[in-house]
Scaffold this motif. Structure first.
Motif: not given
Length: 551
Positions: A102-103, A312-313, A356-357, A359-363
């Protein structure tokens, strides 16, 4: 290499031992007693592995390759030492499939390369071949500004980039040229006419004076995070002729400042009029009576708060723009002029990104507000003006959300927005609107090379015009469209909603209500059909392009 040698050597050992077994000594004395003739030895079994010569040839080849690799490593280390850079890292191959984190991080093949690496090529592209169920060529069926990208037309960007290190000033430069090609292509029309655009043509200097400062000037796509399903950059998306400065206070805290100019194709910004040539020359010349530009400036500040050591961040962003155009005069009748007032506008916005850092999981959640000249957009000229012929009073509000979630063989993409726009005219008209869209795309991967996505979307639009409500009264026009798509695909990149390249097959069903059909001109098939079908074969890719680095 060593396991291969061991295996080859083990296969060749029986043959070697047999070939080197000692025979009777040549100078031994004969025995007094007769020696019985030895029984013939049984025939050896045929060799089950490579011959001695093949093993030796393989060994020589491996030794040569290892020497060549070692020479290359030493050469790279020497160049890095001269440039004051760390030596190259030897990366061991991994058995893990490639997945996009993820970004703000990304895969190495989609990251900005190190400076001073010479020439690079990058590209984004999509090619779509298809039509409706009756053989018509396809076109976008959305009624809102940002809807499903499944039926978007062919488009590609080809980027050539040069990276250099300048020893005299201990600084770096990047020169970027990005050419874009849009549909229709030659293969569709048989005509060599092509729609081209220069999306990037700029130079960026890094480390000149201040190590964490980047300066750039030229023509540049200048934008932040997008919502992929909507093909939309909700907070900041500028295409500017100008320049800017980017300063990184730390690796995760950044300030961007920029200013540029453009000139929308509108009689509010440019007008020519015929005037006689001097000294009674025959003929006339076109003279720019009105010639004014729109000046756009922007500021963007972002910081990443890390949550533990897992990657994660949280990434908050604060953003703003100013738009300005000087006063001017245009000709409304021969030799009769009207004054156009000075124009100004503003944009303020914020984004909250969470990732989350893995698999590109983000919102990403976005809020954006604009007023005056800026409410009409970057390239648009004001229309439906205020009584003083200005854009004063126009406004736009936007809320947007986009994200991605992946676990195991499953993934889910989200894209949504709501937008309210009012032009500068005091009374409501067709161009005043509220609109929005919601898209969900779940995906199931079948192993590492294939998968199936299902996309469902809803879009609605309310216009500032009144229609019959069916009971003798009136109501605002409210149009709705629902779309469902099935997209099987194959990819060499493994699992991941942002893994490319893809080859896809798409079936998209579109359903329009009566209000949505009323938005189209007479005899337009979109105005005649309640249900529409879109069938297409497509391809999409991106790699190594500065416009898509996720930094």
């Amino acid at each position: 290499m060593i396991p291969l040698l061991a295996a080859a050597g083990s296969l060749a050992v029986p043959s070697l031992v047999h070939a080197m077994a000692p025979g009777p000594a040549a100078d031994s004395e004969p025995a007094d007693e007769p020696v019985p003739e030895p029984e013939p030895e049984p025939e050896p079994p045929p060799p089950s592995g490579p011959s001695v010569e093949e093993v030796q040839a393989l060994q020589r080849r491996i030794d040569t390759l290892e020497r060549q690799v070692e020479v290359l490593r030493q050469s790279q280390a020497e160049v890095a030492e001269e440039l004051g850079k760390p030596p190259p890292v030897i990366v061991q191959p991994s058995d893990e499939p490639a997945t996009a984190p993820s970004a703000p991080a990304d895969l190495p093949y989609n990251r900005a390369p190190d400076y001073a690496d010479g020439f690079h090529f990058g590209s984004y592209g999509r090619v779509v071949i298809g039509g409706d169920h009756r053989g018509r060529a396809f076109r976008n069926g959305d009624i809102v500004a940002y809807g499903s990208r499944l039926d978007e037309s062919t488009y590609a960007e080809l980027e050539l980039r040069r990276e250099d290190y300048w020893e005299a000033t201990d600084s770096f430069t990047r020169i970027v040229a990005t050419m874009a090609v849009a549909a229709p292509l030659f293969h569709q029309t048989g005509s060599f006419d092509t729609t081209l655009g220069m999306r990037n043509l700029y130079i960026e200097e890094s480390g000149l004076g201040l190590k964490k400062l980047r300066l750039w000037a030229g023509s540049r796509m200048y934008r932040g995070d997008d919502i992929y399903l909507l093909n939309f950059w909700p907070l900041d998306n500028l295409n500017t002729m100008g320049g800017g400065a980017i300063y990184g206070f730390t690796d995760h805290t950044e300030l961007r400042l920029h200013a540029g100019a453009n000139q929308p194709r509108s009689p509010l910004f440019y007008q020519q009029a015929a005037r006689p040539l001097p000294y009674a020359q025959p003929g006339a010349a076109q003279v720019p009576v009105l010639d004014r530009q729109k000046v756009v400036s922007s500021a963007r500040f972002s910081h990443i708060f890390w949550l533990g050591d897992s990657g994660a961040g949280i990434k908050p962003v604060v953003y703003g723009e100013t738009h300005y155009a000087n006063e001017g005069q245009r000709e409304v009748e021969p030799r009769r002029f009207e004054t156009l007032p000075r124009e100004s506008g503003w944009v303020v916005g914020t984004q909250l990104g969470m990732f989350t850092g893995k698999r590109s999981t983000h919102l990403n959640l976005v809020f954006r507000a604009a007023g005056g000249l800026a409410a009409y957009g970057e390239f648009n000229a004001p229309h439906q003006l205020a009584p003083d012929n200005s854009s004063r009073g126009a406004r736009e509000y936007l809320l947007a959300a986009g994200g991605n979630y992946e676990v195991g063989p499953f993934g889910l993409l989200l894209g949504s927005y709501w937008r309210s726009f009012r032009n500068a005219s005091p009374s409501l008209d067709f161009w005043d609107l509220n609109e929005g869209a919601l898209i969900l795309r779940p995906t199931v991967w079948l192993g590492e090379i294939a998968g199936i996505s299902v996309e469902g979307s809803y879009q609605a639009q309310r216009r500032g015009v009144l229609v019959d409500d069916g009971s003798g009264g009136t109501k605002p026009l409210f149009a709705q469209v629902g779309r469902v798509g099935i997209i099987p695909f194959v990819t060499p990149g493994g699992r991941g909603n942002f893994t490319r390249p893809h080859i896809t097959f798409t079936y998209l069903l579109t359903m329009r209500d009566a209000a949505a059909r009323s938005l189209y001109p007479e005899h337009d098939v979109f105005g005649l059909r309640k249900v529409d079908h879109f069938i297409a074969l497509g391809a999409e890719w991106w790699f190594g392009s500065t416009s898509y680095f996720r930094d």
